[in-house]
Design a protein around this motif. Sequence first.
Motif, mmCIF file in Angstrom:
data_model
loop_
_atom_site.group_PDB
_atom_site.id
_atom_site.type_symbol
_atom_site.label_atom_id
_atom_site.label_comp_id
_atom_site.label_asym_id
_atom_site.label_seq_id
_atom_site.Cartn_x
_atom_site.Cartn_y
_atom_site.Cartn_z
ATOM 1 N N TYR A 1 95.112 -13.167 -64.360
ATOM 2 C CA TYR A 1 94.253 -14.109 -63.360
ATOM 3 C C TYR A 1 94.717 -13.750 -62.178
ATOM 4 N N ALA A 2 95.993 -13.593 -61.639
ATOM 5 C CA ALA A 2 96.391 -13.565 -60.198
ATOM 6 C C ALA A 2 95.666 -12.396 -59.691
ATOM 7 N N ILE A 3 95.828 -11.064 -60.329
ATOM 8 C CA ILE A 3 95.356 -9.732 -59.625
ATOM 9 C C ILE A 3 93.724 -10.307 -59.267
ATOM 10 N N ALA A 4 93.002 -10.528 -60.283
ATOM 11 C CA ALA A 4 91.371 -10.888 -60.188
ATOM 12 C C ALA A 4 91.173 -11.906 -58.968
ATOM 13 N N ALA A 5 92.341 -12.910 -59.133
ATOM 14 C CA ALA A 5 91.814 -14.105 -57.972
ATOM 15 C C ALA A 5 92.344 -13.865 -56.524
ATOM 16 N N SER A 6 93.290 -12.755 -56.452
ATOM 17 C CA SER A 6 93.667 -12.231 -55.170
ATOM 18 C C SER A 6 92.704 -11.471 -54.478
ATOM 19 N N GLY A 7 92.082 -10.711 -55.261
ATOM 20 C CA GLY A 7 90.877 -9.985 -54.857
ATOM 21 C C GLY A 7 89.483 -10.872 -54.208
ATOM 22 N N LEU A 8 89.304 -12.099 -55.256
ATOM 23 C CA LEU A 8 88.368 -13.101 -54.894
ATOM 24 C C LEU A 8 88.540 -13.645 -53.215
ATOM 25 N N VAL A 9 90.039 -14.228 -53.311
ATOM 26 C CA VAL A 9 90.510 -14.887 -52.079
ATOM 27 C C VAL A 9 90.304 -13.552 -51.001
ATOM 28 N N LEU A 10 90.852 -12.582 -51.039
ATOM 29 C CA LEU A 10 90.646 -11.489 -50.150
ATOM 30 C C LEU A 10 89.427 -11.447 -49.502
ATOM 31 N N THR A 11 88.269 -11.206 -50.554
ATOM 32 C CA THR A 11 86.895 -11.183 -49.896
ATOM 33 C C THR A 11 86.376 -12.271 -49.136
ATOM 34 N N TYR A 12 86.647 -13.655 -49.842
ATOM 35 C CA TYR A 12 86.230 -14.746 -49.121
ATOM 36 C C TYR A 12 86.994 -15.102 -47.833
ATOM 37 N N SER B 1 87.353 -5.244 -54.567
ATOM 38 C CA SER B 1 86.723 -4.647 -55.933
ATOM 39 C C SER B 1 87.753 -3.891 -56.649
ATOM 40 N N ALA B 2 88.862 -3.218 -55.861
ATOM 41 C CA ALA B 2 89.846 -2.364 -56.383
ATOM 42 C C ALA B 2 90.851 -3.515 -57.177
ATOM 43 N N LEU B 3 91.094 -4.601 -56.782
ATOM 44 C CA LEU B 3 91.858 -5.604 -57.651
ATOM 45 C C LEU B 3 91.075 -5.991 -58.782
ATOM 46 N N ALA B 4 89.558 -6.234 -58.629
ATOM 47 C CA ALA B 4 88.793 -6.671 -59.547
ATOM 48 C C ALA B 4 89.079 -5.618 -60.610
ATOM 49 N N ALA B 5 88.880 -4.184 -60.318
ATOM 50 C CA ALA B 5 88.894 -2.990 -61.425
ATOM 51 C C ALA B 5 90.203 -3.129 -62.120
ATOM 52 N N LEU B 6 91.377 -3.410 -61.284
ATOM 53 C CA LEU B 6 92.906 -3.255 -62.006
ATOM 54 C C LEU B 6 92.896 -4.614 -62.894
ATOM 55 N N ALA B 7 92.308 -5.757 -62.587
ATOM 56 C CA ALA B 7 92.260 -6.612 -63.449
ATOM 57 C C ALA B 7 91.617 -6.565 -64.775
ATOM 58 N N ALA C 1 92.973 -23.045 -56.478
ATOM 59 C CA ALA C 1 94.066 -23.565 -56.391
ATOM 60 C C ALA C 1 94.566 -23.074 -55.031
ATOM 61 N N GLY C 2 94.248 -21.918 -54.569
ATOM 62 C CA GLY C 2 94.625 -21.619 -53.311
ATOM 63 C C GLY C 2 93.512 -22.008 -52.103
ATOM 64 N N ARG C 3 92.504 -22.729 -52.421
ATOM 65 C CA ARG C 3 91.503 -22.999 -51.612
ATOM 66 C C ARG C 3 90.990 -21.821 -51.085
ATOM 67 N N LEU C 4 90.851 -20.700 -51.786
ATOM 68 C CA LEU C 4 90.013 -19.354 -51.335
ATOM 69 C C LEU C 4 90.744 -18.725 -50.264
ATOM 70 N N THR C 5 91.885 -19.341 -49.930
ATOM 71 C CA THR C 5 92.303 -18.735 -48.549
ATOM 72 C C THR C 5 93.650 -18.411 -48.676
ATOM 73 N N SER C 6 94.633 -19.027 -49.538
ATOM 74 C CA SER C 6 95.971 -18.976 -49.671
ATOM 75 C C SER C 6 96.334 -17.935 -50.941
ATOM 76 N N LEU C 7 97.016 -16.992 -50.395
ATOM 77 C CA LEU C 7 97.270 -16.105 -51.620
ATOM 78 C C LEU C 7 98.571 -16.664 -52.370
ATOM 79 N N PRO C 8 99.588 -17.090 -51.887
ATOM 80 C CA PRO C 8 100.759 -17.646 -52.662
ATOM 81 C C PRO C 8 100.231 -18.762 -53.433
ATOM 82 N N ARG C 9 99.432 -19.678 -53.016
ATOM 83 C CA ARG C 9 99.037 -20.821 -53.876
ATOM 84 C C ARG C 9 98.183 -20.098 -55.049
ATOM 85 N N THR C 10 97.416 -19.085 -54.863
ATOM 86 C CA THR C 10 96.639 -18.516 -55.740
ATOM 87 C C THR C 10 97.335 -18.027 -56.697
#
Lengths: 654, 322
Positions: A18-29, A198-204, A234-243
Motif C-alpha cells: 500500500y505504501a509504495i502505491a500510495a506514495s506514487g499517488l501522493v507524488l503526482t498529487y 506510474s513507476a511506483l504504481a507498477a512496482l506495487a 492519511a498523509g492528506r495527499l501531501t505528506s510522504l511520512p504520514r502516508t
Amino acid sequence: MNIFLTYTVLGFVIGASYAIAASGLVLTYATTRIFNVAHGATAMFMAFVYWELAYNQGLSDWLSVLLVVFVIAPLFGALLERWVIRRVADAGVGVTLVVTCAVLVGLIGAAEKIWPPGVHSVTMFFAGHGVRIGKVHVSGNDLLTIGLAVAAGAVLFAFLTFTRTGVAMRAAVDDKELLALHGGRPHLMAALAWAMGSALAALAGILLVSARPSDLNYISLTLLVVNSYAAAMAGRLTSLPRTFIGALVLGLLNAYASGYLWTGTAWTGFREAIPAIFLLLMLLLMPQAPLRVGRLSGVAGVRTPEPRRIAIASAALVLAVVIGNAVLSTVNVNRMALGLCFAILALSLVPLTGFSGYVSLAQFSFFGVGALTVAKTHSSAPTALLLGALLAAVAGILVALPSLRLQGLYLALSTIAFAQIMDSMVFQNPSLGGFGGSLRTKRLDLFGYRFTSDKAYALLAAAVFCVIGILVIGLRKGRYGRILIALRDSPAACATLGLNPRLARVAVFAGSAAIAGLGGGLYAGLQNQVGSTNFQFFNSLPLLLIVVCAGVTSVSGALLGGMLLMALNSYPSTQAYLFLILAIAAVGLGKQPNGIMGWLFDLRDHPVAGRLGFGSAGLARSIAASAAGAGTGSGTRSVGKSPVAVGDNAEAEA
Amino acid sequence: MTRLEVRDVTVRFGGVTAVNEATIAADAGHVTALIGPNGAGKTTLFNVITGLQKPTAGRVFLDGHDITHTPTHRRARHGIARTFQRLEAFGSLTVEENIRVAADAIRSKNAKPAQVTRELIRRIGLERYAGVRADAVPTGVARLVELARALAIDPALLLLDEPSSGLSQAETAAFGELLRDLAAQGRAVLIVEHDMPLIMRVSDRIHVLDRGVLIASGTPGEVQADPAVRKAYLGEDEPPSDPNPTMAMPAVVEMDEETFVATYAGTHAAPPTRVAEPAAETETETESEPEPESEAESEAVPESEEPPPSPDGAGPRSGGWF
Ligand SMILES: Nc1ncnc2c1ncn2[C@@H]1O[C@H](COP(=O)(O)OP(=O)(O)OP(=O)(O)O)[C@@H](O)[C@H]1O
Ligand SMILES: [Mg+2]
C-alpha cells in the motif's frame, strides 16, 4: 503469540505494498494537484505487462521487472501527462476526476483486449526461500516487498528534500509562474512526477500479484489499489511520512481483522470494508477548509428550454421508442429499455453534478438500493418503486451528512468510501443475494396493467424518464435550482445571503439518490432478477465518465449517457469505438464542460450548420417552427452570450 | 443607535497579525467608512463581521447581541449583507437570477421576490444586463450586481467592500447619492473605499486602520486632521500647512480632496478614480452600443468604456421599492 506475530508480519507486508502505491499517488498529487483515479489501473496494467514479458515472452523475471518499472511505466506516465493531463490541468476537480476515470476505464478495456480473460498466474519472487523470525516463516517475497517499500520511501524522501529537482517539483504546485521565473520547468516537473508515480504504481502492482498470484485480474487489482487512496489520505495527499504510517496502520488493521475477527458472514463484509472505513475516517478528520473567496467564474452552464420544446422533445422520445418497438428485435427492445433505465440513473447526476458540481461515485449504490427494495418486497405495486426511491434518498442523506464539510475531491473520495462500504456490507450480504447470487423480481403492475412485455416496459421507462427530466428542468428554472448553481459558484456569497449551504447539499443528495433509486427499481423489474454484482462501486466510474462526457448539464446529455452506458454493456464489439469517442470527449471537457451535447448545441448555434438542421435540436426546432405556424427563428432565446450552449432536452432519440 | 459593534477583534494568519485589537462601530441611519492602506485588514474585518473568518480574539455585536459565534447564513437572516472586493457574483447565473436568489432567500419576509428583483434592477439601473450571465458583464457592473443582490435581502447592516472601483465618475456620483438614500432609510452602511473624495462626501464617521491597528476614528474633518492618519497616508509626521479641523465638512472635502487622491494614487496599486471622461462621450457610446450579447462577447471591456447602467445616464434612481 505466534499467531499475533504471523499477522503482524502479514500486516507489514500488506502495508508495504500500500505504501509504495500510495506514495506514487501522493507524488503526482503533491506536484500537479491532480488526483489520479487511474493509479490502481496503472498498477494492474503494468502487472499484466510484467506477466507478458516474463511469462509470455520468456524474459527473465528480474529483467522484466526492471523494464516495466524503469522504462515502460515511467514512459507511460510521462506521455499521459504530456498528452492528457496537461490539457485539463486547470479545469476543475470534476473534470480531472472524470479524465483520470477515463484513463482507468481505458486501461481496463485495453487489458481485457490484449490479455483476454484466462489464467495469468505469477509465481513469487525468491520462491522457496525465506527466513524465520521466532517460529514465523517470512517468505523471500514478503521480505522483498518490505525492503522495497523502505527503500522507495527513503529514496523519495531524500529526492524531494535534498535534490534541486525534487525541491523544484514540490514548488511546481505552489506557483508555476514563480518556478518558471527562477528557471524551473514546471511542465518537466509534472511529467517527471507522473513518470515516477506510474513507476511506483507498477512496482506495487507487480509486488501485489507476486504475493497473491490469484490477483492478476483486471478489476480486483485495480480496486486493491483503491486501498492506497486511504493510506494517501492519511498523509492528506501531501505528506510522504504520514502516508507510510497510514499504509502501515491500514495493513496491520487488515491483517488483524483477518486473524481475529471471527469469520461470521457479517464480519466478512466488515473486514472488506475496513479500507473504505479508514478512508472515510481520514476524510472526516481533515481540517475544515475555509470558504474560498474571490472568484467570479461561472461554470459553462445550462440554458433551459421553453415548455413547448420540452413537450416536443418528450413526444419525440416516446415516438422514437414506439418506432423502436416496431422495428427492433426483441433483444434490442430489451436493450433500449435498459438504456432508458440507465438514462434515469444518469439523470440523477444532472442536479448533483451538472447543477451543483458535486462529484459522486456512489450513484450505482443508490441504484442498487432501489433495485434491491423492489426485489426484496416481492411486489409489483408502484409503492415498491417509491419505497426504493425513498430508501435510496435515505442513503443519499447518509452520504451527504458526514461529508458536509468536504469539498471537491474529498467529497468525491468520501462517496467512493461510502460505495465501497455499501458493496461489502450491504449488497454482498447473503440475505440480499450474496456475492454472485441473485434475487428474482416482479414487473410493475399499474392500475391492473402489468408491464410484462419489454415493449410496454420500454414505453414505461421512457415516460418515467420524461417526467423526471421535466422535473429536473423545472428544478433548474425554479428557486431551488438557482440556489444550487449559486452555491456552486460561490458558497461564501450564498452564506452571506442567508442560505444554509448544508441543507441544500443534503437535499440535492437525497433527491439525486431518489432518482437513481427509482431508476434502479425500474431496472430490477426489467431484468427479472438482480444480484450484488450489478451495483458494484466499480460501475459508478464508467457511469460518471460517460454521463459527464455526454453532457451532465442537460437532460438530453443524460439520455445520451444512459444509451452509451447500455451500449458499453450490451455491445462489446463497439467498445473500442466508444472508448475512443469518450477519450476525445473527456480531453475536450477542458474546453467544453457540457460534453458531447455541448458540442452539438454549439453546432446548432453555428450559422451554417444550424440552418442545415445539424445539431441535436435542429430537427426538433424545425418541427417546433412548423408546428407553431410561426417560425421561432434562430434567435428564440436572447440570453447573453454564454460560452455555452444550452441544456435542453430536445433530442432526436439518442 | 449602534447597530454594529466590533470589540477588540484580533485576527492572526500564522505569524501575520491582519487585525490587531480593532474596535469599530456602525450606527443605524449613518454611512460609516473604513479606510486604510492596502493590507490594513479591512477585508479581513468584513470577513469577521460576516462570519466568514473566525477572529482570534474579540467579539462582534449586532444590535447589542453577541453574534461572534453565529454562522454566516444566520447573520444574514439577522440583517447583515455584504459585497465582496474580489467579486463573488454567481457567474453561471444571469444578473436577474443573481438578485432573485437573494430575494428568494428571505421569501418568508417579503411575499413577492419577482417584484423585488424587478424593482432592484430598475433602481440600480441594471436593465440592460438583466439577461446577461454575471461572468460576462464588466467589473463595475458586477459590483452593482453584488450591491443589488445584497439589497435584495433588505439588510439592516450593509457592508460594501470597494464598491465604486470600476465605476465612472458620473456613476460614482450617483452611487454616493444611493449610499445616502440607503442610510436615510435607517440602514447602517459600512463602506471600505479607496476613493477619498467619495468617502469624505458621504460618510458620517470614518475609522482608519493601518496594519491591523485602528489609528483614528471620527468625522471626516477630524480624521483628515489627525496626525496619525496623515502619517499613515503621507508618511510624514506633521500635518501639512494650515489644517483647519474646525472647518465645515464640505470645505474640508474641497481642500483636501486632491491631497488625498494624489497620496492614494502614489501609495496604492490601483487608482480609485478613473481618468476623467466627459459624461457626454459615455452617453454616445451607450447609444452606439449594440446588443448586450455582443458586449459579453468581448471578454474584458475596459471599465471606462462602460455605459452608465441606467438608460437615462442618471445612474441609480432612488425611490421605488425602498
Ligand atoms: N486568508 C489569509 N491567509 C493569510 N493571510 C491573509 C489572509 N487574508 C488576508 N491576509 C493578510 O492579512 C492582511 C490584511 O489583508 P486584507 O485583505 O484584510 O487587507 P485590506 O485592508 O482589505 O487590503 P486591500 O486594500 O488591499 O483590500 C494582509 O497582509 C493579507 O496578506
Ligand atoms: Mg480589501
